[in-house]
Design a protein around this motif. Structure first.
Motif, PDB file in Angstrom:
ATOM      1  N   SER A 126      53.557  46.142  34.751  1.00 42.64           N
ATOM      2  CA  SER A 126      52.256  45.841  35.550  1.00 42.64           C
ATOM      3  C   SER A 126      51.755  44.679  35.558  1.00 42.64           C
ATOM      4  O   SER A 126      51.166  43.849  36.356  1.00 42.64           O
ATOM      5  CB  SER A 126      51.467  47.121  35.066  1.00 42.64           C
ATOM      6  N   ALA A 127      51.304  44.075  34.393  1.00 41.82           N
ATOM      7  CA  ALA A 127      50.663  42.674  34.180  1.00 41.82           C
ATOM      8  C   ALA A 127      51.557  41.570  34.594  1.00 41.82           C
ATOM      9  O   ALA A 127      51.264  40.646  35.249  1.00 41.82           O
ATOM     10  CB  ALA A 127      50.387  42.837  32.304  1.00 41.82           C
ATOM     11  N   ILE A 128      52.847  41.606  34.014  1.00 40.57           N
ATOM     12  CA  ILE A 128      53.672  40.456  34.490  1.00 40.57           C
ATOM     13  C   ILE A 128      54.250  40.533  36.014  1.00 40.57           C
ATOM     14  O   ILE A 128      55.069  41.713  36.176  1.00 40.57           O
ATOM     15  CB  ILE A 128      55.144  40.408  33.479  1.00 40.57           C
ATOM     16  N   LEU A 161      53.642  38.706  40.231  1.00 40.01           N
ATOM     17  CA  LEU A 161      53.566  37.632  40.962  1.00 40.01           C
ATOM     18  C   LEU A 161      52.401  36.871  40.399  1.00 40.01           C
ATOM     19  O   LEU A 161      52.178  35.580  40.617  1.00 40.01           O
ATOM     20  CB  LEU A 161      53.119  37.955  42.310  1.00 40.01           C
ATOM     21  N   GLY A 162      51.386  37.341  39.716  1.00 36.62           N
ATOM     22  CA  GLY A 162      50.182  36.755  39.195  1.00 36.62           C
ATOM     23  C   GLY A 162      50.666  35.703  38.121  1.00 36.62           C
ATOM     24  O   GLY A 162      50.095  34.678  37.898  1.00 36.62           O
ATOM     25  N   ASN A 163      51.773  35.965  37.337  1.00 35.48           N
ATOM     26  CA  ASN A 163      52.252  35.081  36.310  1.00 35.48           C
ATOM     27  C   ASN A 163      52.905  33.890  37.013  1.00 35.48           C
ATOM     28  O   ASN A 163      52.966  32.762  36.411  1.00 35.48           O
ATOM     29  CB  ASN A 163      53.063  35.683  35.281  1.00 35.48           C
ATOM     30  N   PHE A 165      47.920  42.995  49.897  1.00 38.39           N
ATOM     31  CA  PHE A 165      48.438  41.775  50.070  1.00 38.39           C
ATOM     32  C   PHE A 165      49.464  41.277  49.247  1.00 38.39           C
ATOM     33  O   PHE A 165      50.380  40.422  49.312  1.00 38.39           O
ATOM     34  CB  PHE A 165      47.213  40.701  49.992  1.00 38.39           C
ATOM     35  N   TYR A 166      49.554  42.088  48.211  1.00 39.92           N
ATOM     36  CA  TYR A 166      50.636  42.095  47.299  1.00 39.92           C
ATOM     37  C   TYR A 166      52.184  42.301  47.988  1.00 39.92           C
ATOM     38  O   TYR A 166      53.053  41.810  47.875  1.00 39.92           O
ATOM     39  CB  TYR A 166      50.721  43.085  46.122  1.00 39.92           C
ATOM     40  N   SER A 167      52.008  43.304  48.793  1.00 42.67           N
ATOM     41  CA  SER A 167      53.316  43.592  49.777  1.00 42.67           C
ATOM     42  C   SER A 167      53.923  42.486  50.430  1.00 42.67           C
ATOM     43  O   SER A 167      54.878  42.308  50.848  1.00 42.67           O
ATOM     44  CB  SER A 167      53.045  44.919  50.579  1.00 42.67           C
ATOM     45  N   PHE A 182      41.849  38.515  35.176  1.00 43.21           N
ATOM     46  CA  PHE A 182      41.797  39.902  35.352  1.00 43.21           C
ATOM     47  C   PHE A 182      43.132  40.238  36.139  1.00 43.21           C
ATOM     48  O   PHE A 182      43.501  41.466  35.987  1.00 43.21           O
ATOM     49  CB  PHE A 182      40.489  40.167  36.274  1.00 43.21           C
ATOM     50  N   PHE A 183      43.424  39.401  37.201  1.00 42.29           N
ATOM     51  CA  PHE A 183      44.557  39.941  37.877  1.00 42.29           C
ATOM     52  C   PHE A 183      45.876  39.882  37.117  1.00 42.29           C
ATOM     53  O   PHE A 183      46.635  40.792  37.308  1.00 42.29           O
ATOM     54  CB  PHE A 183      44.627  38.653  39.017  1.00 42.29           C
ATOM     55  N   THR A 184      46.090  39.023  36.106  1.00 43.76           N
ATOM     56  CA  THR A 184      47.294  38.948  35.349  1.00 43.76           C
ATOM     57  C   THR A 184      47.508  40.247  34.526  1.00 43.76           C
ATOM     58  O   THR A 184      48.582  40.575  34.320  1.00 43.76           O
ATOM     59  CB  THR A 184      47.563  37.473  34.875  1.00 43.76           C
ATOM     60  N   LEU A 185      46.390  40.462  34.013  1.00 45.09           N
ATOM     61  CA  LEU A 185      46.272  41.616  32.994  1.00 45.09           C
ATOM     62  C   LEU A 185      45.869  43.181  33.800  1.00 45.09           C
ATOM     63  O   LEU A 185      45.870  43.865  33.276  1.00 45.09           O
ATOM     64  CB  LEU A 185      45.347  41.707  32.024  1.00 45.09           C
ATOM     65  N   SER A 186      46.130  43.198  34.974  1.00 49.11           N
ATOM     66  CA  SER A 186      45.938  44.174  35.892  1.00 49.11           C
ATOM     67  C   SER A 186      44.424  44.811  35.540  1.00 49.11           C
ATOM     68  O   SER A 186      44.674  46.267  35.476  1.00 49.11           O
ATOM     69  CB  SER A 186      47.212  45.019  35.905  1.00 49.11           C
ATOM     70  N   LEU A 187      43.438  44.130  35.341  1.00 48.14           N
ATOM     71  CA  LEU A 187      42.188  44.670  34.814  1.00 48.14           C
ATOM     72  C   LEU A 187      41.351  45.030  36.003  1.00 48.14           C
ATOM     73  O   LEU A 187      41.566  44.798  36.880  1.00 48.14           O
ATOM     74  CB  LEU A 187      41.632  43.675  33.840  1.00 48.14           C
ATOM     75  N   GLY A 188      40.596  46.225  35.765  1.00 46.36           N
ATOM     76  CA  GLY A 188      39.410  46.412  36.623  1.00 46.36           C
ATOM     77  C   GLY A 188      40.151  47.193  37.810  1.00 46.36           C
ATOM     78  O   GLY A 188      39.648  47.084  39.194  1.00 46.36           O
ATOM     79  N   SER A 189      41.213  47.559  37.747  1.00 46.85           N
ATOM     80  CA  SER A 189      41.912  48.234  38.889  1.00 46.85           C
ATOM     81  C   SER A 189      42.688  49.604  38.486  1.00 46.85           C
ATOM     82  O   SER A 189      43.591  50.055  39.039  1.00 46.85           O
ATOM     83  CB  SER A 189      42.903  47.224  39.591  1.00 46.85           C
ATOM     84  N   GLY A 190      41.964  50.026  37.493  1.00 44.99           N
ATOM     85  CA  GLY A 190      42.405  51.405  37.001  1.00 44.99           C
ATOM     86  C   GLY A 190      43.915  51.529  36.424  1.00 44.99           C
ATOM     87  O   GLY A 190      44.367  52.542  35.780  1.00 44.99           O
TER      88      GLY A 190
HETATM   89  N1  PFF Z   1      49.175  41.906  37.144  1.00 49.21           N
HETATM   90  C1  PFF Z   1      49.785  41.891  38.267  1.00 49.21           C
HETATM   91  C2  PFF Z   1      50.490  40.518  38.359  1.00 49.21           C
HETATM   92  O1  PFF Z   1      50.060  39.636  37.659  1.00 49.21           O
HETATM   93  O2  PFF Z   1      51.372  40.119  39.321  1.00 49.21           O
HETATM   94  C3  PFF Z   1      48.994  42.100  39.514  1.00 49.21           C
HETATM   95  C4  PFF Z   1      48.281  43.398  39.445  1.00 49.21           C
HETATM   96  C5  PFF Z   1      48.762  44.581  39.156  1.00 49.21           C
HETATM   97  C6  PFF Z   1      47.088  43.473  39.890  1.00 49.21           C
HETATM   98  C7  PFF Z   1      48.209  45.751  39.488  1.00 49.21           C
HETATM   99  C8  PFF Z   1      46.182  44.681  39.770  1.00 49.21           C
HETATM  100  C9  PFF Z   1      46.850  45.788  39.611  1.00 49.21           C
HETATM  101  F1  PFF Z   1      46.526  47.002  39.645  1.00 49.21           F
END
Ligand code: PFF
Length: 504
Positions: free
Chosen positions: A21-23, A25-27, A144-146, A268-276
């Motif tokens: 989940s973390a790794i 498009l964010g990374n 937007f990720y899709s 926050f985005f890269t660790l998928s935080l604040g999104s459950g």
């Molecule tokens: N962590 C993901 C990334 O770095 O691409 C993005 C992400 C996944 C954000 C899951 C939020 C989420 F709930």
């Protein structure tokens, strides 16, 4: 029916799913264009501070909440402690003040958003935080990720043919058409975004062990192998050291207030935080694993992946004389040109986009899981039906966002509707989803989660949930206690103030 009949098959499976989940498009995509935009190494230092002083403590909060409730984000915020407290009331008052300030400045969209959150907090207390991190934030990101996932599908398919790498004029036009969904690529872009979204939904439909865990276990190691292969190629190019310099030698004069906010948002985005995600995935975790060790492993893997992506992308860019300041299209427009200057370009290009696609899928599945879990619990639906409901609700938003990515240049009437009729400034739907989630919703939800754990559920309960097995766990949990109470919330608030230009 209890959705929590499902569990990860092993602690390793859980770590890989969380890392999956973390790794993403964010990374690779987001980290590289944001680093390029905000000045390289100085940005990276702020980002690393945000990861370890804010991100890691919040991840531990989320995992403990998830495992303690055993039910995921929607229920965790209402079952473990009273729903409405003084603090939830105070948050509502703060939001009303923000709404008034925005309204006075004529920023009605933001005023309305703050008003909506204030009302939610007043009516539902902490349950509203649960709702936000279960549905609102992750599903907005999923949309937007899709779209970006769709671009990657197209690139992965055309890469082996090699023409985009060999003929810069052809590739510039074709690639432009894909990213902006215009010309003959209009339908291709829409279809690809929908294909990515549906692929995500089907993996989630297969379930926790058979879908999410199996997919992550197979593909996470492959992603690392592919990226290391590309790094070896990039670092053996002439002038690669310029890229390393950009990545590791800080120039603080380039760091702006906006850059600090961007670093926080990126953490926050890269660790998928604040999104459950931490709460949803944590709820499937058995009692035997130690949370400090697990959280540290996930955060270190994610940070390592971002640095690896930087090591692949920046030397490649600098050695081919290209600029890192290209923006969102960096990976899509500039990298093919860079690959084109290498021998065996179709091979490297295809490997790169394949890796990006896999990384994106292991992340996007985590955005839907919390919502699917919430729907199953509240509406007593099966997993398959919950996923179908999400497809029906979100499906139409995916093409809409895909065509908006280039500020509606391809569909001017739609653009007029959003910018003139709805007065959404000049931003596209795509940019609004990206900015609102990363810069506001995720850090705000993270801050509220910190406060919830510290002052409502209680650090003591969280500590009990962590399962400290050895001296490291014990020491770490004591430090965590201090950081969560006194450091992380203050840093998030300071970053917000700085971003708003109110402080420093
Ligand atoms: N962590 C993901 C990334 O770095 O691409 C993005 C992400 C996944 C954000 C899951 C939020 C989420 F709930």
């Amino acid at each position: 029916m209890s959705p929590n009949k499902e569990f990860w098959s092993s602690s390793k499976g859980f770590v890989l799913a969380m890392a999956g989940s973390a790794i993403g498009l964010g990374n690779i995509w987001r980290f590289s264009y944001i680093m390029g935009k905000y000045g390289g190494a100085a940005f990276m230092l702020v980002y690393l501070a945000a990861i370890f002083l804010i991100g890691l403590p919040i991840m531990l909060c989320e995992l403990s909440l998830g495992r303690a409730s055993g039910k995921g984000p929607l229920e965790a915020m209402t079952e473990l402690a009273p729903k409405k407290t003084k603090l939830s009331f105070l948050a509502a008052v703060a939001l009303i003040l923000c709404a008034t300030a925005f309204a006075l400045k004529g920023l009605y969209f933001y005023a309305g958003t703050c008003g909506f959150f204030a009302l939610g907090a007043l009516l539902f207390g902490w349950g509203f935080l649960g709702f936000t991190v279960t549905f609102l934030t992750p599903l907005m990101i999923a949309v937007f990720y899709s779209v970006v996932g769709g671009w990657i599908i197209v690139y992965a398919i055309i890469s082996p043919m090699g023409r985009i790498f060999r003929e810069p004029a052809f590739s510039a036009e074709l690639l432009d058409n894909i990213v902006t969904a215009s010309g003959s690529q209009f339908w291709v872009t829409i279809a690809a975004a929908l294909a990515f979204f549906l692929a995500t939904a089907f993996i989630v439909m297969a379930g926790v062990q058979k879908g999410i865990e199996r997919f992550s276990k197979i593909f996470m190691p492959l992603i690392f192998i592919l990226i290391v292969a590309i790094i070896i190629r990039a670092l053996t190019l002439p002038n690669a050291h310029e890229g390393l310099r950009f990545l590791f030698l800080p120039d603080f004069s380039k760091l702006s207030a906006e850059g600090v906010m961007a670093a926080l948002g990126q953490a926050f985005f890269t660790l998928s935080l604040g999104s459950g995600v931490g709460i949803a995935y944590g709820s499937y975790l058995g009692r035997s694993s130690s949370l400090p060790k697990t959280a540290c492993t996930i955060v270190i893997m994610d940070t390592f992946a971002s640095i690896l992506a930087g090591l692949a992308i920046f030397p490649l860019l600098f050695s081919t004389g290209l600029s890192p300041e290209e923006g969102t299209s960096l990976v899509f427009k500039v990298l093919p040109v860079a690959f084109g200057k290498l021998p065996l370009s179709p091979l490297w290009g295809t490997l790169f986009f394949l890796m990006l696609l896999l990384a994106a899928l292991t992340s996007s599945i985590s955005m839907l899981e919390g919502a699917v879990q919430g729907i199953m619990q509240k509406l007593y639906l099966s997993r398959a039906k919950a996923v179908i409901l999400l497809i029906i609700v979100l499906g139409p938003l995916v093409p809409l966002t895909a065509v908006s990515a280039a500020n509606y240049s391809n569909v001017p009437k739609l653009g007029q509707f959003f910018t003139e009729t709805l007065k959404l400034r000049s931003e596209s739907f795509f940019a609004i989803l990206d900015n609102t989630t990363c810069l506001w919703l995720m850090p705000l939800a993270g801050l509220m989660t910190l406060l919830y754990v510290s002052y409502v559920w209680g650090n003591k309960s969280a500590l009990e949930e962590m399962n400290c097995f050895n001296a490291f766990d014990w020491l770490f949990s004591k430090m965590w206690l201090f950081v969560v109470r006194f450091i992380s919330p203050v840093l998030v608030i300071m970053a917000f103030l700085k971003g708003l230009g109110i402080f420093f």
